[in-house]
Design a protein around this motif. Structure first.
Motif, PDB file in Angstrom:
ATOM      1  N   ASP A 173       0.792  -1.225   0.000  1.00 48.06           N
ATOM      2  CA  ASP A 173       0.000   0.000   0.000  1.00 48.06           C
ATOM      3  C   ASP A 173       0.827   1.279   0.000  1.00 48.06           C
ATOM      4  OD1 ASP A 173      -2.643  -0.556  -0.408  1.00 48.06           O
ATOM      5  OD2 ASP A 173      -3.035  -1.129   1.663  1.00 48.06           O
ATOM      6  N   PHE A 174       2.095   1.163   0.293  1.00 50.04           N
ATOM      7  CA  PHE A 174       2.932   2.366   0.289  1.00 50.04           C
ATOM      8  C   PHE A 174       4.168   2.163  -0.570  1.00 50.04           C
ATOM      9  CE2 PHE A 174       0.397   2.137   4.090  1.00 50.04           C
ATOM     10  CZ  PHE A 174      -0.268   3.347   4.029  1.00 50.04           C
ATOM     11  N   ASN A 435      -8.659  -5.778  10.003  1.00 51.49           N
ATOM     12  CA  ASN A 435      -7.668  -5.032   9.234  1.00 51.49           C
ATOM     13  C   ASN A 435      -7.158  -3.837  10.037  1.00 51.49           C
ATOM     14  OD1 ASN A 435      -6.307  -4.914   6.653  1.00 51.49           O
ATOM     15  ND2 ASN A 435      -7.345  -2.955   6.407  1.00 51.49           N
ATOM     16  N   LEU A 439      -3.447  -2.562  10.619  1.00 51.11           N
ATOM     17  CA  LEU A 439      -2.994  -1.199  10.328  1.00 51.11           C
ATOM     18  C   LEU A 439      -2.311  -0.570  11.544  1.00 51.11           C
ATOM     19  CD1 LEU A 439      -5.954   0.202   8.181  1.00 51.11           C
ATOM     20  CD2 LEU A 439      -3.687  -0.462   7.392  1.00 51.11           C
ATOM     21  N   PHE A 443       1.298   1.056  11.125  1.00 52.77           N
ATOM     22  CA  PHE A 443       1.680   2.450  11.360  1.00 52.77           C
ATOM     23  C   PHE A 443       2.604   2.598  12.557  1.00 52.77           C
ATOM     24  CE2 PHE A 443      -2.351   3.217   8.970  1.00 52.77           C
ATOM     25  CZ  PHE A 443      -1.715   3.699   7.844  1.00 52.77           C
ATOM     26  N   CYS A 447       7.519   3.789   9.071  1.00 53.05           N
ATOM     27  CA  CYS A 447       7.371   5.224   8.897  1.00 53.05           C
ATOM     28  C   CYS A 447       6.770   5.473   7.524  1.00 53.05           C
ATOM     29  CB  CYS A 447       8.715   5.920   9.030  1.00 53.05           C
ATOM     30  SG  CYS A 447       8.549   7.689   8.921  1.00 53.05           S
ATOM     31  N   ILE A 448       5.464   5.688   7.522  1.00 49.82           N
ATOM     32  CA  ILE A 448       4.722   5.845   6.280  1.00 49.82           C
ATOM     33  C   ILE A 448       4.434   7.320   6.072  1.00 49.82           C
ATOM     34  CG2 ILE A 448       2.496   5.367   5.193  1.00 49.82           C
ATOM     35  CD1 ILE A 448       4.328   2.929   5.472  1.00 49.82           C
ATOM     36  N   GLY A 449       4.313   7.729   4.843  1.00 48.10           N
ATOM     37  CA  GLY A 449       3.909   9.101   4.604  1.00 48.10           C
ATOM     38  C   GLY A 449       4.935   9.791   3.759  1.00 48.10           C
ATOM     39  N   LYS A 450       4.679   9.695   2.494  1.00 48.63           N
ATOM     40  CA  LYS A 450       5.554  10.288   1.511  1.00 48.63           C
ATOM     41  C   LYS A 450       5.572  11.784   1.695  1.00 48.63           C
ATOM     42  CE  LYS A 450       5.331  10.864  -3.312  1.00 48.63           C
ATOM     43  NZ  LYS A 450       4.888  10.604  -4.610  1.00 48.63           N
TER      44      LYS A 450
ATOM     45  N   ARG B 300      -2.641   8.966  10.217  1.00 49.63           N
ATOM     46  CA  ARG B 300      -1.374   8.318  10.560  1.00 49.63           C
ATOM     47  C   ARG B 300      -0.528   8.068   9.323  1.00 49.63           C
ATOM     48  NH1 ARG B 300      -3.250   3.137  13.753  1.00 49.63           N
ATOM     49  NH2 ARG B 300      -4.841   3.287  12.159  1.00 49.63           N
ATOM     50  N   TYR B 301      -1.207   7.947   8.161  1.00 48.88           N
ATOM     51  CA  TYR B 301      -0.478   7.621   6.935  1.00 48.88           C
ATOM     52  C   TYR B 301       0.109   8.869   6.299  1.00 48.88           C
ATOM     53  CZ  TYR B 301      -5.073   9.067   5.639  1.00 48.88           C
ATOM     54  OH  TYR B 301      -6.228   9.777   5.568  1.00 48.88           O
ATOM     55  N   CYS B 302      -0.178  10.009   6.877  1.00 49.42           N
ATOM     56  CA  CYS B 302       0.273  11.262   6.297  1.00 49.42           C
ATOM     57  C   CYS B 302       0.816  12.138   7.408  1.00 49.42           C
ATOM     58  CB  CYS B 302      -0.930  11.928   5.640  1.00 49.42           C
ATOM     59  SG  CYS B 302      -0.521  12.686   4.105  1.00 49.42           S
ATOM     60  N   PRO B 303       1.805  11.626   8.135  1.00 49.67           N
ATOM     61  CA  PRO B 303       2.244  12.334   9.331  1.00 49.67           C
ATOM     62  C   PRO B 303       3.022  13.596   8.970  1.00 49.67           C
ATOM     63  CG  PRO B 303       3.656  10.453   8.922  1.00 49.67           C
ATOM     64  CD  PRO B 303       2.605  10.434   7.861  1.00 49.67           C
ATOM     65  N   LYS B 308       7.106  12.309  12.229  1.00 51.23           N
ATOM     66  CA  LYS B 308       8.028  11.287  11.729  1.00 51.23           C
ATOM     67  C   LYS B 308       9.321  11.285  12.536  1.00 51.23           C
ATOM     68  CE  LYS B 308       6.999  12.037   6.984  1.00 51.23           C
ATOM     69  NZ  LYS B 308       7.470  12.010   5.612  1.00 51.23           N
ATOM     70  N   GLY B 336       6.414  15.144   1.595  1.00 42.65           N
ATOM     71  CA  GLY B 336       7.082  14.490   2.722  1.00 42.65           C
ATOM     72  C   GLY B 336       7.450  15.479   3.809  1.00 42.65           C
ATOM     73  N   ARG B 452      -8.607   6.925   4.562  1.00 37.78           N
ATOM     74  CA  ARG B 452      -8.029   6.825   3.236  1.00 37.78           C
ATOM     75  C   ARG B 452      -8.141   5.390   2.779  1.00 37.78           C
ATOM     76  NH1 ARG B 452      -1.940   6.615   0.863  1.00 37.78           N
ATOM     77  NH2 ARG B 452      -2.826   4.929  -0.307  1.00 37.78           N
ATOM     78  N   PHE B 454      -6.934   1.882   1.607  1.00 34.92           N
ATOM     79  CA  PHE B 454      -5.780   1.000   1.466  1.00 34.92           C
ATOM     80  C   PHE B 454      -6.310  -0.252   0.802  1.00 34.92           C
ATOM     81  CE2 PHE B 454      -5.131   3.008   5.736  1.00 34.92           C
ATOM     82  CZ  PHE B 454      -4.185   3.923   5.320  1.00 34.92           C
TER      83      PHE B 454
END
Ligand SMILES: Cc1cc2nc3c(=O)[nH]c(=O)nc-3n(C[C@H](O)[C@H](O)[C@H](O)COP(=O)(O)OP(=O)(O)OC[C@H]3O[C@@H](n4cnc5c(N)ncnc54)[C@H](O)[C@@H]3O)c2cc1C
Ligand SMILES: Nc1nc2c(ncn2[C@@H]2O[C@H](COP(=O)(O)OP(=O)(O)OP(=O)(O)O)[C@@H](O)[C@H]2O)c(=O)[nH]1
Ligand SMILES: [Mg+2]
Lengths: 450, 634
Positions: A173-174, A435, A439, A443, A447-450, B300-303, B308, B336, B452, B454
């Motif tokens: 997913d990432f 799920n 998750l 998380f 370390c997710i989050g482009k 959490r997926y977009c910290p 970070k 980022g 979001r 997934f």
């Protein structure tokens, strides 16, 4: 396509007859394939041999077939009446599962019956209450069965699988995040480790132990009380040497017999006492060793003489550590009816090995004890047992399938699918993981989050 | 065509509030259903604005965009025609989870969408701030605006995004607005609360934008797009007129300025340094996130970069992507580096990053905090459980992302118009596509952080490969009239061709003596010599044939699994059904069900802590309830 479900309709245990209900599409096929009964007339009883998928005849049973709309549940159904021996019902149930059925949830039969209009509306309330009660019962049983080590182990395996999934899902997913490479060999290693743990678990479970190998019944007692005589009497053969002098048996001796449906390994051992002679001493050590392996002791005493109170401490401790049956042998010569003073006192029976009396009663008593040992209590307890065993095995199958099917050509999503399927089997026993749980790990760990 | 102000006797069929990604799709879908639509938005210049990253698609999201196209939505075409770089993600993993993504020209994206709205029949566009609802007997029949205008509608769709009671944060500095420099929607929140609709708060953030000619790109890793782009929309089934859409209209200004599927730009890669992390740690106390000024939960997926650095202190560097915002601007998006640290700290942080030593911030990073309405207050049709004829879609439902918003807009638009036109509602189930998963998750489970998509959320994701979207929704498109009849015919034919070729490959043997199917499963497809006529097929059909053969066994398993749960799955639970005092139901379970109010038995069974026996009990009472209702009705 509704699942075909099965359940015991009679309480298992010592009843003469047990009824297994099968409800759903597979009923027809089972009548045909397992009972060699093509197109049975509805509501007619047929006496047939029940054959497992491996071709083994499990029992002679009476089957009754019900058409859709005319059965208890309203679905196509089959009732199989077999002998009340729990081992038989268990083998039949396992075979039915092999053939694609599954064990019903608590109250599921009643629910189907209600939904198909076999129970009318005003009864809904009582039906729900039955389901609630049964659910309660099943839950407490499940908890009891799972308390301690087993459930801890399963929980940690469930967690291991979830962790593994989190790392795979993170990569799926990432794809644009910089995560370390996900290498398949590492995943395989971890899955192999989980497989080993599950296999060990399956072996460890006493239940499985008792069902997959013979039950070890060890004869023990002071010298010359008639252990070897009893051994021969039960074996129906003169296998052991018998002598009026004490210390005749120095090595141990095994012989397999069948009581009811259970295979038993009888073990004759050297008499235990505060020995002086060296060779005898070795024999005693050996019989203590044998004792460690025992599922059940037959503690033989000479009922015709007063019992010498002094017993080696090692010995009494051992006797208290396992199920023990006190055999007062030589009752033809006298009845002192001694019993040890520790609590609870073992069950006792008076017999004569050479006079051949009390032997029948002894066999009946043995069967009873063994049934208890194998955990054949109530219907639910029994089902919970089978269910867990089946679920652990299913989980293993799926992981093994994963190991054989996945190689570098297989995508991560397939790997994850196998793991989910395996995990679901554990979920049924120890509670569902969603799920969201995965998750949370993902998380927390990556370390997710482009 | 006149704007119908204050005409209660002649209401619009659908009024959509807010022309973000959700609102645009809602308005277009509703008018395509034949409804008479009014779209109100605070500012015509921010239609379909990408508040954050100027990119469409990505994992989970790319698949949604393709599904939107398969359901007749606009987002896919809009992204394709304004894309400046395409990339297919996950090409090295499994085909089931590959996803298209595209960088788009931010302004071109907005303009094109605006033009689509302008020329859409049955659709009126008007700039106005909605500040209230007109509600009678718990039924919404219009809205009021800040200018004092009243607009009447049989249904209202609220798609106000991040704008409800919104505030933006940069360090200590706080101002009102759903985006920096934008307005905040004020009156609406209190109206919702008045009608019993609960509101909660979430937050999200965005990175700073830099001036391109102040960035030193030398030495930074280049990232270019795919040579052979994977587009979002399905073109093989479209006619020419549908294919070019607004581009055929002479007044469309950028026609010819760049081509569909172009790869015009490069992105670049850099990363944070030890100095960056040190700076952040030293100034953490100035971040409103850490000071407690922001209370809403963030994704959490977009910290933020501060998150970070704090949470993954063992990592000494984080990746930073530099992405252009368009071809007619030199503004760059710094992917980022989302943050709400004070501006002077932002400047220092930027300078600590290789390539950005002399870079100039032209738009600061900020965080935004806003009201959302927990989506468990909605039916599967996205209509409110509390106020009739009122629909919600997009970020206001607690989601995040353009694609998630657009998908909801589409669904709400179709349903609002069908309600207005007295037609049955339209739904997509979990086993049909990501949009089904999205709607079901939102309405049944609710959200604890901005939601979001997934791929792992979909239990049947193997069935949801992006290329199959048109096939999957063919039946629905048929029933609900989502495509032109020609497009429907074309999809039908393609599906047939796909199935024919699967059969051919399963039976015919190749030169190597085994069936093509067998070969496809065992060797990479590039090594196979397919019959010449196979190569004549549209690429999309070829791909689908190969996919379905490769995954054959797994797909069958998934379909069987999906079927098994389908029976109880779709059993609807009427909103008037009460869980209280159901004998045998555990209190804990009653509470959960009351809280979530699932609309089907399947939804109920997926709620954590609800076990099969509980479902049995609910099932029985549900059956009794519906029978009693029926008897009453007779
Ligand atoms: C700072 C920021 C950072 C973000 N970061 C990310 C991210 O990293 N990743 C991600 O996936 N998503 C991110 N998002 C979210 C993304 O922008 C939204 O999910 C998406 O735009 C939501 O679409 P929408 O249509 O629901 O609402 P919006 O795009 O917010 O559109 C709402 C529209 O409604 C209009 N409007 C609002 N109130 C009224 C009113 N009362 N009357 C009339 N018109 C009104 C507004 O003018 C606007 O045009 C971010 C958003 C912001 C603001
Ligand atoms: N009257 C009578 N004699 C018995 C009975 N059982 C055994 N005996 C006799 O008791 C003696 C000892 O018998 P064993 O069977 O050898 O005794 P054991 O316990 O095996 O002895 P060790 O192997 O020396 O420990 C023999 O002479 C048997 O015939 C019984 O039930 N009644
Ligand atoms: Mg002996």
């Amino acid at each position: 396509m509704i699942d075909t479900i099965i359940a015991l309709a009679t309480p298992a245990g010592e009843s003469a007859l047990a009824v297994i209900r099968v409800s759903g599409q597979l009923s027809n096929i089972i009548a045909k394939k397992a009972c060699n009964c093509t197109k049975p007339k509805p509501r007619n009883a047929y006496l047939v041999n029940y054959r497992s998928a491996d071709g083994e005849t499990l029992d002679q049973v009476v089957i009754t077939f019900f058409n859709k709309g005319n059965s208890y549940t309203g679905e196509v159904s089959l009732e199989i009446s077999c002998h009340g021996n729990p081992l038989i019902t268990e083998m039949i149930c396992k075979d039915l599962i092999n053939r694609g059925c599954r064990i019903a949830h608590p109250g599921e039969f009643t629910r189907q019956a209600f939904l198909n209009g076999k129970i009318d509306l005003p009864q809904a309330e009582s039906v729900a209450q039955i389901i609630a009660a049964k659910n309660e019962q099943a839950l407490t049983l499940a908890q009891r069965n799972l308390k301690g080590k087993l459930s801890d182990k399963l929980l940690s395996i469930q967690q291991d699988i979830l962790n593994l999934q989190a790392s795979i899902e993170a990569h799926i997913d990432f794809p644009e995040d910089d995560l370390h490479e996900n290498d398949q060999e590492r995943v395989h290693q971890k899955v192999r480790k989980i497989v080993q743990e599950l296999e060990a678990l399956l072996l460890q479970s006493t239940r499985t132990k008792l069902l997959t190998r013979n039950i070890r019944v060890v004869l023990t007692g002071l010298p010359n009380v008639g252990k070897s005589s009893l051994f021969n009497a039960l074996a129906g053969k003169n296998r052991a040497l018998i002598h009026s002098e004490s210390g005749t048996t120095r090595d141990y001796l095994e012989f397999d017999i069948k009581i009811g449906k259970f295979w038993i390994t009888l073990v004759d051992t050297a008499g235990v006492h505060n020995a002086s002679e060296e060779i005898e001493l070795a024999g005693i050590e050996m019989s203590l060793e044998q004792a460690n392996e025992a599922d059940l002791f037959l503690w033989v005493i000479d009922n015709s003489v007063p019992h010498p109170t002094e017993l080696p401490e090692k010995f009494t401790k051992l006797l208290q550590s396992k199920p023990t049956l006190l055999i007062r042998n030589k009752s033809d010569l006298g009845k002192n009816n001694w019993a040890p003073n520790y609590n609870p006192s073992p069950k006792a029976i008076n017999i004569s090995s050479t006079g051949k009396y009390g032997l029948r009663e002894l066999e009946t008593l043995l069967l009873e004890i063994i049934q208890k040992l194998t955990g054949e209590g109530s219907e639910n307890e029994y089902l919970v047992g089978v269910r867990h065993e089946v679920l652990i095995k299913n989980c293993l199958d799926k992981l093994n399938r994963f190991l054989t099917e996945s190689n570098n050509e297989v995508g991560d999503e397939i790997i994850s699918m196998h793991l989910t399927e395996a995990r679901k089997e554990l979920d049924i026993m120890i509670g569902r993981k969603t799920n969201e749980d995965m998750l949370d790990i993902l998380f927390g760990e990556f370390c997710i989050g482009k | 065509m006149t704007l119908r102000v204050n005409t209660p006797k002649k209401p619009y069929d659908v009024i959509v509030c807010g022309a973000g990604h959700a609102g645009c799709e809602a308005a277009i879908a509703a008018s395509k259903q034949g409804a008479d639509v009014l779209l109100l938005t605070g500012n015509l210049d921010t239609i379909a604005q990408m508040s954050c990253n100027p990119a469409i698609g990505g994992q989970g999201k790319g698949q949604i965009v393709r599904e939107i196209d398969a359901l007749g939505g606009e987002m896919a075409l809009n992204a394709d025609f304004t894309a400046i770089q395409f990339k297919l993600l996950n090409t090295s993993k499994g085909k089931a989870v590959q996803a298209p993504r595209a960088q788009c020209d931010k302004k071109a994206y907005q303009l094109r969408m605006k033009h689509v709205l302008e020329q859409q029949p049955n659709l009126t566009l008007f700039q106005a701030m909605v500040d209230g609802l007109i509600v009678q007997n718990s039924c919404c029949n219009g809205v009021t605006t800040s200018m004092g205008l009243h607009f009447y509608g049989k249904t209202v769709v609220v798609t106000t995004g991040t704008f409800l009671q919104a505030s933006t944060h940069i360090g200590q500095s706080k101002s009102e607005g759903g985006r920096l420099g934008d307005h905040s929607a004020k009156g609406l929140s209190s109206h919702f609360i008045k009608h019993g609709i609960e509101l909660k708060r979430f937050k999200t953030g965005t990175p700073p934008r830099l001036l391109g000619n102040s960035i030193n790109f030398n030495g930074l890793a280049e990232q270019s797009g795919d040579q052979d782009p994977t587009k979002f929309a399905f073109y093989d089934s479209r006619t020419d007129t549908e294919m070019f859409h607004v581009e055929q209209n002479r007044r469309w200004p950028t026609k010819g300025s760049h081509e569909l599927g172009s790869n015009l730009v490069k992105c670049f890669l850099t990363s944070t340094t030890e100095t960056t992390h040190q700076l952040i740690n030293e100034n953490l106390h100035l971040s409103p996130l850490y000071k407690g000024d922001i209370v809403g939960a963030g994704p959490r997926y977009c910290p933020s970069i501060e998150d970070k650095v704090v949470r993954f202190s063992n990592k000494d560097s984080h990746r930073i992507h530099l992405e252009p915002e368009g071809v007619n601007t030199d503004e760059w998006y710094i992917n980022g580096l989302s943050t709400c640290l004070p501006f002077d700290v932002q400047q220092k942080v930027i300078k600590s990053i290789p390539g950005l030593e002399n870079a100039m911030i032209i738009r600061p990073a900020y965080a935004v905090e806003y009201d959302y309405a927990p989506p468990t207050q909605l039916k599967k049709s996205l209509e409110s459980l509390l106020v009739k004829s009122l629909f919600f879609a997009g970020q206001i439902n607690g989601t995040s992302g353009y694609e998630e918003a657009a998908a909801q807009g589409l669904m709400a638009g179709i349903n609002a118009s069908r309600t207005a036109l007295c037609l049955n509602s339209f739904s997509i189930y979990r086993d049909e596509g990501y949009i089904g998963v999205l709607i079901d998750d939102l309405t049944a489970k609710g959200v604890t952080e901005p939601y979001r998509m997934f791929t792992s959320r979909a239990e049947h994701r193997l069935l949801f490969n992006h290329g199959s979207a048109e096939h999957r929704f063919l039946k629905k498109a048929d029933i609900y009239n989502l495509h032109s009849s020609l497009r429907r015919e074309n999809i039908k034919n393609q599906l047939q061709t796909t199935e024919t070729w699967i059969k051919i490959f399963e039976t015919n043997k190749s030169d190597s003596g085994i069936t093509y199917a067998h070969q496809i499963k065992s060797v990479p497809e590039v090594e196979i010599n397919f019959p010449e006529s196979f190569y004549q097929l549209p690429q999309s059909v070829q791909n689908e044939v190969i996919y379905r053969i490769t995954y054959d066994g797994y797909l069958k398993r998934e379909i069987a699994a999906a079927k098994r749960i389908k029976n109880a799955e779709n059993l609807e639970i009427p909103s008037s059904f009460s869980y209280d005092s159901l004998p045998g139901l555990r209190t804990e379970c009653t509470e959960k069900l009351n809280q979530v109010r699932p609309s089907t038995l399947g939804q109920a069974s997926r709620i954590s802590g609800v076990n099969p026996a509980d479902i049995s009990i609910v099932h029985i009472y549900l059956e009794r309830f519906t029978k009693l209702q029926k008897n009453k009705g007779d």
